[in-house]
Write a protein that holds these residues in place. Sequence first.
Motif, short mmCIF file in Angstrom:
data_model
loop_
_atom_site.label_atom_id
_atom_site.label_comp_id
_atom_site.label_asym_id
_atom_site.label_seq_id
_atom_site.Cartn_x
_atom_site.Cartn_y
_atom_site.Cartn_z
N LEU A 35 -2.15 1.77 -16.64
CA LEU A 35 -1.96 0.65 -15.71
C LEU A 35 -0.48 0.53 -15.38
CD1 LEU A 35 -3.37 -1.64 -14.18
CD2 LEU A 35 -3.02 -3.09 -16.19
N ARG A 36 -0.07 1.10 -14.27
CA ARG A 36 1.33 1.12 -13.87
C ARG A 36 1.44 0.73 -12.40
NH1 ARG A 36 3.49 -0.09 -17.75
NH2 ARG A 36 3.49 1.23 -19.55
N PRO A 37 1.54 -0.57 -12.11
CA PRO A 37 1.71 -0.97 -10.71
C PRO A 37 3.10 -0.59 -10.21
CG PRO A 37 1.97 -2.85 -12.14
CD PRO A 37 1.53 -1.71 -13.01
N LEU A 38 3.23 -0.51 -8.90
CA LEU A 38 4.55 -0.30 -8.32
C LEU A 38 5.39 -1.53 -8.56
CD1 LEU A 38 3.60 1.17 -4.83
CD2 LEU A 38 4.50 2.41 -6.79
N GLN A 39 6.65 -1.34 -8.85
CA GLN A 39 7.55 -2.49 -9.03
C GLN A 39 8.68 -2.37 -8.02
OE1 GLN A 39 8.74 -3.09 -13.08
NE2 GLN A 39 6.71 -3.81 -13.67
N ARG A 40 8.82 -3.41 -7.23
CA ARG A 40 9.87 -3.46 -6.22
C ARG A 40 10.99 -4.37 -6.69
NH1 ARG A 40 8.82 0.96 -3.84
NH2 ARG A 40 6.98 1.04 -2.56
N SER A 41 11.92 -4.67 -5.80
CA SER A 41 13.06 -5.51 -6.16
C SER A 41 12.60 -6.82 -6.78
CB SER A 41 13.91 -5.79 -4.92
OG SER A 41 13.16 -6.53 -3.98
N GLY A 42 13.34 -7.26 -7.76
CA GLY A 42 12.97 -8.48 -8.46
C GLY A 42 11.77 -8.29 -9.36
N ASN A 43 11.44 -7.04 -9.67
CA ASN A 43 10.28 -6.68 -10.51
C ASN A 43 8.96 -7.20 -9.96
OD1 ASN A 43 11.51 -5.05 -12.39
ND2 ASN A 43 12.05 -6.76 -13.73
N ARG A 44 8.85 -7.34 -8.64
CA ARG A 44 7.57 -7.73 -8.04
C ARG A 44 6.59 -6.58 -8.20
NH1 ARG A 44 6.52 -12.00 -4.91
NH2 ARG A 44 5.11 -10.76 -3.66
N ARG A 45 5.43 -6.90 -8.71
CA ARG A 45 4.42 -5.89 -8.97
C ARG A 45 3.44 -5.80 -7.80
NH1 ARG A 45 6.07 -7.75 -13.80
NH2 ARG A 45 5.82 -6.43 -15.63
N TYR A 46 3.11 -4.56 -7.42
CA TYR A 46 2.11 -4.31 -6.39
C TYR A 46 1.09 -3.34 -6.97
CZ TYR A 46 5.26 -6.62 -3.19
OH TYR A 46 6.05 -7.56 -2.58
N TYR A 47 -0.13 -3.82 -7.09
CA TYR A 47 -1.20 -3.03 -7.68
C TYR A 47 -1.90 -2.22 -6.60
CZ TYR A 47 -0.52 -5.73 -11.93
OH TYR A 47 0.03 -6.28 -13.05
N ARG A 48 -1.87 -0.90 -6.78
CA ARG A 48 -2.56 0.01 -5.87
C ARG A 48 -4.05 -0.08 -6.10
NH1 ARG A 48 1.98 3.95 -7.95
NH2 ARG A 48 1.11 3.06 -9.82
N PRO A 49 -4.88 0.42 -5.20
CA PRO A 49 -6.34 0.36 -5.40
C PRO A 49 -6.79 0.95 -6.75
CG PRO A 49 -5.86 0.97 -3.15
CD PRO A 49 -4.54 0.95 -3.87
N ALA A 50 -6.18 2.04 -7.19
CA ALA A 50 -6.54 2.63 -8.49
C ALA A 50 -6.17 1.69 -9.63
CB ALA A 50 -5.88 3.99 -8.67
N ASP A 51 -5.02 1.00 -9.50
CA ASP A 51 -4.62 0.03 -10.52
C ASP A 51 -5.58 -1.14 -10.56
OD1 ASP A 51 -2.20 1.44 -11.18
OD2 ASP A 51 -1.22 0.53 -9.44
N VAL A 52 -6.01 -1.59 -9.38
CA VAL A 52 -6.96 -2.71 -9.29
C VAL A 52 -8.27 -2.34 -9.97
CG1 VAL A 52 -8.30 -4.15 -7.71
CG2 VAL A 52 -5.89 -3.68 -7.22
N GLN A 53 -8.75 -1.15 -9.68
CA GLN A 53 -10.00 -0.69 -10.29
C GLN A 53 -9.85 -0.60 -11.81
OE1 GLN A 53 -11.35 3.14 -8.92
NE2 GLN A 53 -13.34 2.92 -9.89
N LEU A 54 -8.73 -0.09 -12.29
CA LEU A 54 -8.48 0.00 -13.72
C LEU A 54 -8.40 -1.38 -14.35
CD1 LEU A 54 -7.91 1.63 -16.28
CD2 LEU A 54 -5.51 1.71 -15.58
N ALA A 55 -7.72 -2.31 -13.70
CA ALA A 55 -7.62 -3.67 -14.23
C ALA A 55 -9.00 -4.32 -14.30
CB ALA A 55 -6.67 -4.51 -13.37
N ARG A 56 -9.83 -4.07 -13.30
CA ARG A 56 -11.21 -4.60 -13.34
C ARG A 56 -11.98 -4.01 -14.52
NH1 ARG A 56 -12.07 -3.59 -6.97
NH2 ARG A 56 -11.18 -5.55 -6.19
N ARG A 57 -11.78 -2.72 -14.77
CA ARG A 57 -12.47 -2.07 -15.88
C ARG A 57 -11.97 -2.62 -17.22
NH1 ARG A 57 -16.61 -0.49 -18.44
NH2 ARG A 57 -16.39 1.38 -19.68
N ILE A 58 -10.68 -2.80 -17.36
CA ILE A 58 -10.12 -3.37 -18.59
C ILE A 58 -10.67 -4.78 -18.80
CG2 ILE A 58 -8.01 -4.17 -19.71
CD1 ILE A 58 -6.56 -1.81 -18.25
N HIS A 59 -10.71 -5.56 -17.72
CA HIS A 59 -11.27 -6.91 -17.80
C HIS A 59 -12.73 -6.87 -18.25
CE1 HIS A 59 -12.10 -11.06 -16.81
NE2 HIS A 59 -13.05 -10.68 -15.97
#
Length: 113
Positions: A35-59
Amino acid sequence: MDKEEGAFLTISELAGELGLPQHILRYWETRFPQLRPLQRSGNRRYYRPADVQLARRIHQLLNVEGFTVKGAQKALADGPAPSTQPSSPPVLDDAALLRDLQAIRDRLAAALG
């Protein structure tokens, strides 16, 4: 306004979808290296579709099926996640269905007889 399927989600959007506080998603990032979302300035996290699917599976594993974190880590390492879409039954024609049912009947009769 809902985002289109496949759009990146912020941590607040994903947390809201899963019904979890944001710090839980940040914790999962420390325990599930996949689970490694993209992190932009200010450590803002952006979850890609694969990350979202993985987070749903972990949940699903942790909060629905009752796995421990260690058990969920093992389950994810052992194989691909099952599809979140219900699988449709195979389509059989009437003749194939009748043959299958007769074979089952014959096996039952042999087991009982």
